[in-house]
Design a protein around this motif. Structure first.
Motif, PDB file in Angstrom:
ATOM      1  N   ALA A 124       9.655  -1.162   2.542  1.00  0.00           N
ATOM      2  CA  ALA A 124       8.386  -1.844   2.237  1.00  0.00           C
ATOM      3  C   ALA A 124       7.212  -0.990   2.697  1.00  0.00           C
ATOM      4  O   ALA A 124       7.211  -0.462   3.811  1.00  0.00           O
ATOM      5  CB  ALA A 124       8.350  -3.208   2.915  1.00  0.00           C
ATOM      6  N   THR A 125       6.199  -0.784   1.802  1.00  0.00           N
ATOM      7  CA  THR A 125       4.996  -0.028   2.130  1.00  0.00           C
ATOM      8  C   THR A 125       3.759  -0.857   1.798  1.00  0.00           C
ATOM      9  O   THR A 125       3.843  -1.887   1.132  1.00  0.00           O
ATOM     10  CB  THR A 125       4.951   1.292   1.340  1.00  0.00           C
ATOM     11  N   LYS A 126       2.629  -0.367   2.250  1.00  0.00           N
ATOM     12  CA  LYS A 126       1.367  -1.059   1.982  1.00  0.00           C
ATOM     13  C   LYS A 126       0.963  -0.963   0.515  1.00  0.00           C
ATOM     14  O   LYS A 126       0.089  -1.704   0.060  1.00  0.00           O
ATOM     15  CB  LYS A 126       0.260  -0.478   2.860  1.00  0.00           C
ATOM     16  N   LEU A 127       1.596  -0.033  -0.219  1.00  0.00           N
ATOM     17  CA  LEU A 127       1.247   0.161  -1.619  1.00  0.00           C
ATOM     18  C   LEU A 127       2.018  -0.791  -2.538  1.00  0.00           C
ATOM     19  O   LEU A 127       1.683  -0.901  -3.720  1.00  0.00           O
ATOM     20  CB  LEU A 127       1.517   1.615  -2.020  1.00  0.00           C
ATOM     21  N   ASP A 128       3.015  -1.477  -2.012  1.00  0.00           N
ATOM     22  CA  ASP A 128       3.865  -2.307  -2.876  1.00  0.00           C
ATOM     23  C   ASP A 128       3.062  -3.372  -3.616  1.00  0.00           C
ATOM     24  O   ASP A 128       3.317  -3.635  -4.802  1.00  0.00           O
ATOM     25  CB  ASP A 128       4.964  -2.971  -2.045  1.00  0.00           C
ATOM     26  N   ASP A 129       2.089  -3.978  -2.947  1.00  0.00           N
ATOM     27  CA  ASP A 129       1.307  -5.039  -3.593  1.00  0.00           C
ATOM     28  C   ASP A 129       0.391  -4.504  -4.690  1.00  0.00           C
ATOM     29  O   ASP A 129      -0.108  -5.292  -5.507  1.00  0.00           O
ATOM     30  CB  ASP A 129       0.470  -5.783  -2.542  1.00  0.00           C
ATOM     31  N   TYR A 130       0.149  -3.176  -4.706  1.00  0.00           N
ATOM     32  CA  TYR A 130      -0.763  -2.582  -5.687  1.00  0.00           C
ATOM     33  C   TYR A 130      -0.044  -1.647  -6.651  1.00  0.00           C
ATOM     34  O   TYR A 130      -0.683  -0.953  -7.443  1.00  0.00           O
ATOM     35  CB  TYR A 130      -1.874  -1.796  -4.966  1.00  0.00           C
ATOM     36  N   ALA A 131       1.301  -1.615  -6.578  1.00  0.00           N
ATOM     37  CA  ALA A 131       2.070  -0.681  -7.401  1.00  0.00           C
ATOM     38  C   ALA A 131       1.910  -0.994  -8.878  1.00  0.00           C
ATOM     39  O   ALA A 131       1.754  -0.081  -9.709  1.00  0.00           O
ATOM     40  CB  ALA A 131       3.536  -0.716  -6.997  1.00  0.00           C
ATOM     41  N   GLU A 132       1.925  -2.273  -9.254  1.00  0.00           N
ATOM     42  CA  GLU A 132       1.790  -2.627 -10.664  1.00  0.00           C
ATOM     43  C   GLU A 132       0.415  -2.245 -11.203  1.00  0.00           C
ATOM     44  O   GLU A 132       0.297  -1.748 -12.336  1.00  0.00           O
ATOM     45  CB  GLU A 132       2.035  -4.128 -10.839  1.00  0.00           C
ATOM     46  N   MET A 158      -8.737   6.755  -8.253  1.00  0.00           N
ATOM     47  CA  MET A 158      -7.897   5.551  -8.230  1.00  0.00           C
ATOM     48  C   MET A 158      -7.690   5.062  -6.800  1.00  0.00           C
ATOM     49  O   MET A 158      -7.673   3.847  -6.531  1.00  0.00           O
ATOM     50  CB  MET A 158      -6.548   5.838  -8.880  1.00  0.00           C
ATOM     51  N   PHE A 159      -7.532   6.004  -5.875  1.00  0.00           N
ATOM     52  CA  PHE A 159      -7.376   5.634  -4.464  1.00  0.00           C
ATOM     53  C   PHE A 159      -8.609   4.896  -3.947  1.00  0.00           C
ATOM     54  O   PHE A 159      -8.501   3.894  -3.230  1.00  0.00           O
ATOM     55  CB  PHE A 159      -7.106   6.898  -3.644  1.00  0.00           C
ATOM     56  N   ALA A 218     -11.160  -0.380  -2.565  1.00  0.00           N
ATOM     57  CA  ALA A 218     -12.127  -1.442  -2.814  1.00  0.00           C
ATOM     58  C   ALA A 218     -11.434  -2.783  -3.072  1.00  0.00           C
ATOM     59  O   ALA A 218     -12.014  -3.849  -2.812  1.00  0.00           O
ATOM     60  CB  ALA A 218     -13.009  -1.065  -4.006  1.00  0.00           C
ATOM     61  N   ARG A 219     -10.185  -2.738  -3.549  1.00  0.00           N
ATOM     62  CA  ARG A 219      -9.418  -3.969  -3.795  1.00  0.00           C
ATOM     63  C   ARG A 219      -8.684  -4.464  -2.552  1.00  0.00           C
ATOM     64  O   ARG A 219      -8.030  -5.507  -2.601  1.00  0.00           O
ATOM     65  CB  ARG A 219      -8.399  -3.735  -4.917  1.00  0.00           C
ATOM     66  N   GLY A 220      -8.738  -3.695  -1.461  1.00  0.00           N
ATOM     67  CA  GLY A 220      -8.119  -4.143  -0.225  1.00  0.00           C
ATOM     68  C   GLY A 220      -6.964  -3.303   0.259  1.00  0.00           C
ATOM     69  O   GLY A 220      -6.348  -3.626   1.279  1.00  0.00           O
ATOM     70  N   TYR A 221      -6.636  -2.220  -0.429  1.00  0.00           N
ATOM     71  CA  TYR A 221      -5.526  -1.364   0.001  1.00  0.00           C
ATOM     72  C   TYR A 221      -5.892  -0.675   1.315  1.00  0.00           C
ATOM     73  O   TYR A 221      -6.950  -0.041   1.431  1.00  0.00           O
ATOM     74  CB  TYR A 221      -5.232  -0.338  -1.083  1.00  0.00           C
ATOM     75  N   ALA A 222      -5.006  -0.785   2.305  1.00  0.00           N
ATOM     76  CA  ALA A 222      -5.271  -0.244   3.638  1.00  0.00           C
ATOM     77  C   ALA A 222      -4.443   0.987   3.941  1.00  0.00           C
ATOM     78  O   ALA A 222      -4.482   1.482   5.077  1.00  0.00           O
ATOM     79  CB  ALA A 222      -5.016  -1.323   4.695  1.00  0.00           C
TER      80      ALA A 222
END
Length: 534
Positions: free
Chosen positions: A57-65, A88-89, A94-98
Motif C-alpha cells: 500500500a502506498t500514498k499514490l493508491d488513492d490517486y492511481a486511477e 501532473m504531480f 492540489a488534490r491532496g496527494y501527500a
C-alpha cells in the motif's frame, strides 16, 4: 512454501543427488522446510521460481486511477499539448496527494513502458554530421502570455547538426518574412553558415512536391539560400525522422525553456525573444554533447565556427505587394491600415512587409515606415504625413485623428492656440516648419513658447521668424567630394617677400624693342593660316 531461487535449488539438488544427504540435514544447512525441499526436488525441470507480486500500500493508491486516466488522455493528444509528469504531480498535490514526486514518476514510466511494449516501434539508422556540414530547421507552436493576452506563437528552431547548438525566435506567424528573419538571427548567433540546410516540405520553401526528391522551390526562398550560399535539402513526405535532431530539440525545449516561459508574463514579443536568446546561450554552456560528454555544446561550437562560412549582410527578407492608397491616405494590409504622405492619395504604391515593420515605396523612394501590427482593425498614423494637407485645411487640426499622436509639447501648444481665433491656421504654419527645421528644433521652440505660460499666435509666429533667421545665419555644412590636402595657415613673411621682389631693380628695355615686338605680333596675326613670319 518458502522462497527459493535457482541457485538455491541447484545447491539442494547437489546435496541430495550427489552427496546423498538426508532431507533433515539439507534443511539444517539451508534453513528451508523439508516439505519445501521435497516439493522442489519433485519437479522434472529446473526453472526460475515464480511468486505472486507482493502488494504494498502506498500514498499514490488513492490517486492511481486519476493519474492513469491523465496518462491515457495525454497519449491521444499532440505532443506539444501533453503535460509533463511534474505538472501532473503538482495537480495531484492540489488534490491532496501527500507522497513524493519519485512515486508519480515511477508510475508514469511504468505505464508508458507498458504502452510501448503493446505497440510496434520503428527502427532508424543513427546519423552523424561533420563540423560545419549542415543545420536543421523546423517550426513549433507554443502558447504564452504576451501583453496581457494568451497568444499562439510560431517558434523557429535552427540547430547545428554537429555541435548541437540551437537558436529559437518567436513570431506571430510562419510567413516568408518571419522565415528570413529567423535565419538571419540564427546565423548571426552561430557566427557563420553551414554548407547545407535540412527542411521539411513547408509551404514557404516548397511550392510543389514532385516524385522522389524533386521539388519546385519557392523563388524567394531560393533567393535567400543563394544569398547565404548554403544548399537547401528537403525531407521525404511525412518523414520527420530525417531531421530528427531538430525534432528532438523541439520536444526538449518545450519541457525546459518553454515551460518557464509559459509561467511568466511578457510585456512584448521583443522582451520574450531577448529572454529566449539569453536562455539559448545559457543552455550552450550547461549542456553536454551527446557524443562527447566531456565537452559542452559551447566548447564544440567554438570548434565548428572555424568550419562555417562567414556571415554576409542580412538578407533583405520582405514580402512585396502593390497597394492602393485611399482618399484618407491609408493603405490596407492584413486587416490593418498604415498612413502614407497625402500627396500619394489615390495612387498605387509598393508595400514591403518585414517581420517587424512595414515599408511603403513609391517610385523607388521610401516614403513611409511603420512598426508592424499583428492585431486586427488597427490604424497606425504618422502625423507628419498629413502636414501638407493641413496647410490647406487647417480646421482639420481640431479633430484630426492622425494628430492625436502629436508629441505632448505640441499638443499643449495646440490647446492654447485653438482657444483663440485663427489659432488653427497659426498651428498649421508652425507644424509646416517641421520638415524644414526638423522636429527637435520645433520641439525646442515649443518648450520656449510654453515657458511663458499662455503663448499667443504672435509669439509663435515670432518663434518661426527667429528659426528662419537662424538657418540663414548658419547655413550649415555643404557636402562635397573635394578633400583639402593642406590646411591653410597664416604666413606674414610671405607678404614681406613679395614686397622685396617688387622693390628689386629690373633691367631696362632697349629703345625700340617694344615696338618691334608689337609689329611682329600684328604681322603674325594677319598672316593666312597663322604661318611663321621670319
Amino acid at each position: 512454501m518458502g522462497v527459493i531461487t535457482v541457485g538455491m535449488l541447484a545447491k539442494i539438488r547437489r546435496m541430495r543427488f550427489r552427496e546423498h544427504l538426508s532431507f533433515h540435514e539439507i534443511s539444517r544447512r539451508t534453513g528451508l522446510a523439508r516439505n519445501t525441499i521435497k516439493a522442489w526436488l519433485r519437479k522434472a525441470e529446473v526453472t526460475e521460481p515464480r511468486y505472486p507480486k507482493r502488494e504494498v500500500a502506498t500514498k499514490l493508491d488513492d490517486y492511481a486511477e486519476v493519474l492513469e486516466a491523465w496518462l491515457k488522455a495525454d497519449a491521444h493528444r499532440a505532443r506539444r499539448e501533453r503535460r509533463t509528469v511534474w505538472a501532473m504531480f503538482q495537480e495531484l498535490r492540489a488534490r491532496g496527494y501527500a507522497g513524493g514526486y519519485g512515486r508519480v514518476a515511477a508510475f508514469a514510466r511504468r505505464f508508458r513502458q507498458e504502452q510501448r511494449l503493446r505497440g510496434s516501434g520503428g527502427a532508424f539508422v543513427p546519423l552523424r554530421f561533420a563540423l560545419g556540414e549542415a543545420f536543421q530547421f523546423d517550426w513549433s507552436t507554443e502558447y504564452v502570455f504576451v501583453a496581457g493576452l494568451r497568444r499562439k506563437l510560431e517558434v523557429a528552431h535552427t540547430k547545428l547538426c554537429a555541435c548541437r547548438a540551437f537558436w529559437m525566435t518567436a513570431y506571430p506567424g510562419q510567413g516568408h518574412e518571419m522565415l528570413f528573419d529567423a535565419h538571419a538571427r540564427a546565423f548571426a548567433a552561430f557566427e557563420g553558415i553551414p554548407g547545407r540546410g535540412i527542411y521539411d516540405n513547408m509551404k514557404t520553401a516548397v511550392d510543389r512536391v514532385g516524385p522522389g526528391k524533386t521539388r519546385k522551390i519557392n523563388a524567394r526562398f531560393e533567393a535567400m539560400s543563394s544569398h547565404y550560399l548554403f544548399e537547401p535539402e528537403f525531407c521525404n513526405v511525412a518523414s520527420g525522422w530525417e531531421k530528427g535532431i531538430v525534432e528532438k530539440n523541439v520536444q526538449d525545449r518545450r519541457r525546459e525553456i518553454w515551460r518557464e516561459a509559459a509561467e511568466q508574463r511578457w510585456p512584448s514579443l521583443e522582451a520574450l525573444n531577448d529572454w529566449l536568446a539569453a536562455r539559448c546561450r545559457q543552455a550552450w554552456e550547461e549542456m553536454k554533447h551527446p557524443e562527447w560528454p566531456q565537452l559542452t555544446v559551447a566548447e564544440l561550437l567554438q570548434d565548428e565556427r572555424s568550419r562555417l562560412m562567414p556571415c554576409p549582410r542580412p538578407f533583405d527578407g520582405y514580402v512585396e505587394q502593390p497597394a492602393r492608397v485611399s482618399s484618407t491616405s491609408l493603405v490596407y494590409f492584413e486587416r490593418n491600415r498604415y498612413s502614407v504622405p497625402t500627396r500619394l492619395a489615390n495612387h498605387v504604391v509598393s508595400l514591403r512587409a518585414y517581420a517587424t515593420r512595414i515599408e511603403i515605396v513609391a517610385e523607388g523612394e521610401h516614403v513611409a515606415v511603420h512598426e508592424r501590427s499583428f492585431e486586427r482593425e488597427q490604424t497606425l498614423y504618422d502625423w507628419r504625413h498629413y502636414l501638407e494637407l493641413i496647410g490647406r485645411k487647417p480646421g482639420a487640426l481640431r479633430n484630426g485623428a492622425p494628430f492625436a499622436t502629436l508629441p505632448e509639447p505640441l499638443k499643449a501648444l495646440q490647446g492654447h492656440l485653438l482657444r483663440r481665433p485663427g489659432g488653427d491656421r497659426v498651428m498649421a504654419q508652425f507644424l509646416a516648419a517641421v520638415p524644414v527645421h526638423g522636429l527637435e528644433a520645433i520641439l525646442a521652440a515649443t518648450e520656449e513658447a510654453l515657458a511663458i505660460g499662455k503663448p499667443s499666435a504672435e509669439h509663435v509666429l515670432n518663434l518661426l521668424t527667429r528659426l528662419k533667421e537662424r538657418d540663414l545665419a548658419h547655413p550649415g555644412v555643404v557636402d562635397t567630394a573635394l578633400a583639402l590636402r593642406e590646411e591653410p595657415r597664416a604666413d606674414l613673411g610671405r607678404y614681406d617677400r613679395l614686397r622685396q621682389e617688387d622693390e628689386e631693380p629690373q633691367a631696362p628695355v632697349p629703345p625700340g624693342a617694344l615696338g618691334v615686338c608689337l609689329l611682329i605680333g600684328v604681322v603674325a596675326a594677319l598672316a593666312p593660316g597663322g604661318s611663321h613670319v621670319g
